[in-house]
Write an enzyme that holds these catalytic residues in place. Structure first.
Site, PDB file in Angstrom:
ATOM      1  N   SER A 142       0.858  -1.177   0.000  1.00 32.11           N
ATOM      2  CA  SER A 142       0.000   0.000   0.000  1.00 32.11           C
ATOM      3  C   SER A 142       0.896   1.229   0.000  1.00 32.11           C
ATOM      4  O   SER A 142       2.079   1.141   0.352  1.00 32.11           O
ATOM      5  CB  SER A 142      -0.876   0.009   1.262  1.00 32.11           C
ATOM      6  OG  SER A 142      -1.513   1.262   1.460  1.00 32.11           O
ATOM      7  N   TYR A 155      -2.104  -0.533  10.477  1.00 32.35           N
ATOM      8  CA  TYR A 155      -2.201  -0.837   9.045  1.00 32.35           C
ATOM      9  C   TYR A 155      -0.904  -0.431   8.345  1.00 32.35           C
ATOM     10  O   TYR A 155      -0.352  -1.193   7.543  1.00 32.35           O
ATOM     11  CB  TYR A 155      -3.392  -0.095   8.435  1.00 32.35           C
ATOM     12  CG  TYR A 155      -3.575  -0.333   6.954  1.00 32.35           C
ATOM     13  CD1 TYR A 155      -4.098  -1.536   6.489  1.00 32.35           C
ATOM     14  CD2 TYR A 155      -3.231   0.641   6.027  1.00 32.35           C
ATOM     15  CE1 TYR A 155      -4.267  -1.759   5.136  1.00 32.35           C
ATOM     16  CE2 TYR A 155      -3.398   0.430   4.669  1.00 32.35           C
ATOM     17  CZ  TYR A 155      -3.924  -0.775   4.229  1.00 32.35           C
ATOM     18  OH  TYR A 155      -4.078  -0.991   2.882  1.00 32.35           O
TER      19      TYR A 155
END
Length: 252
Positions: A142, A155
């Site tokens: 990501s 995350y």
């Protein structure tokens, strides 16, 4: 076709980037082993591939469970005889909160899927690919894997770990015919990004800083799928250990 007769495994195949990539891989000639925790959405992807004339099977699995991972890998080998491509894509988003307010259970949930799931997938697929002497692995990291997202510390940590695992595996297997790369999507129009917006509404908590989509829109899942197919194919034959940002300028 770029992936003619290649055997591919895709985790998180029931939606978003995983579904789009599975459909495009099949369209490009691959036989696809679809893996998802959600049996309903996974079987929907299977049906979509069959409707376009492709070949695929579905295996329900929890990617953080070693036995489930070994099962989907063995099923791929038993069914098709080899694994040429592994799109190690399954992941979850955390509940947005300042780091000091993150529950222990939330930390465990995110790390279990996003890090352990990626690790286990590579662990068992690499053994097959090493015996073959070839293979391409694409991990979904990501933009949060190369910089942080506000109120998404766990995350971000998990996706930084995916980048680290990608580079480590690429280094260890570079002379064994195996390429390992990662993609770093920014905002993508998926159920996951929709859940973020709902989360803000339901909890009433909005981070002090929210990422700006510099192109004025989210990416379409197929825009990421094109990169996945490229990295899967022989066109990317000199790429390993690469962390490819596909974010519409988000990290500029």
């Amino acid at each position: 076709m770029e992936l003619q007769d290649k055997i591919a495994i895709v985790t998180g195949a029931g939606s978003g980037i995983g579904r789009a990539s599975s459909l495009l891989m099949a369209k490009q000639g691959a036989k696809v082993v679809l893996v998802d925790f959600n049996q309903t959405t996974g079987e929907e992807t299977l049906q979509l591939i069959k409707e376009q004339g492709g070949e695929a099977i579905f295996v329900q699995a929890d990617v953080s469970n070693s036995k489930d991972v070994q099962n989907y890998v063995q099923t791929a080998v038993d069914t098709f005889g080899r694994i040429d491509v592994f799109f190690n894509n399954a992941g979850v988003i955390q509940k947005f909160a300042p780091l000091a307010e993150v529950e222990d259970a939330e930390f465990d949930r995110i790390m279990s899927v996003n890090v352990k799931g990626v690790f286990l997938g590579m662990k068992y697929v690499l053994k097959v690919m090493e015996n073959q002497g070839s293979g391409s692995i694409i991990n979904t990291a990501s933009t949060a894997g190369i910089r942080s997202e506000h109120s998404a510390s766990i995350y971000s940590a998990s996706k930084h770990a995916v980048v680290g695992l990608t580079k480590a595996a690429a280094l260890e297997y570079v002379k064994k015919g195996i390429r390992v790369n990662a993609i770093c999507p920014g905002g993508v129009k998926t159920a996951l990004t929709s859940s973020v917006e709902r989360m803000f509404t339901e909890t009433g908590y909005v981070p002090e800083e929210v990422s700006v989509m510099r192109m004025g829109r989210y990416a379409e899942p197929n825009e990421l799928a094109e990169m996945v197919v490229f990295l899967s194919s022989d066109k990317a034959s000199y790429m390993t250990g690469s962390v490819v940002v596909v974010d519409g300028g988000l990290t500029l």
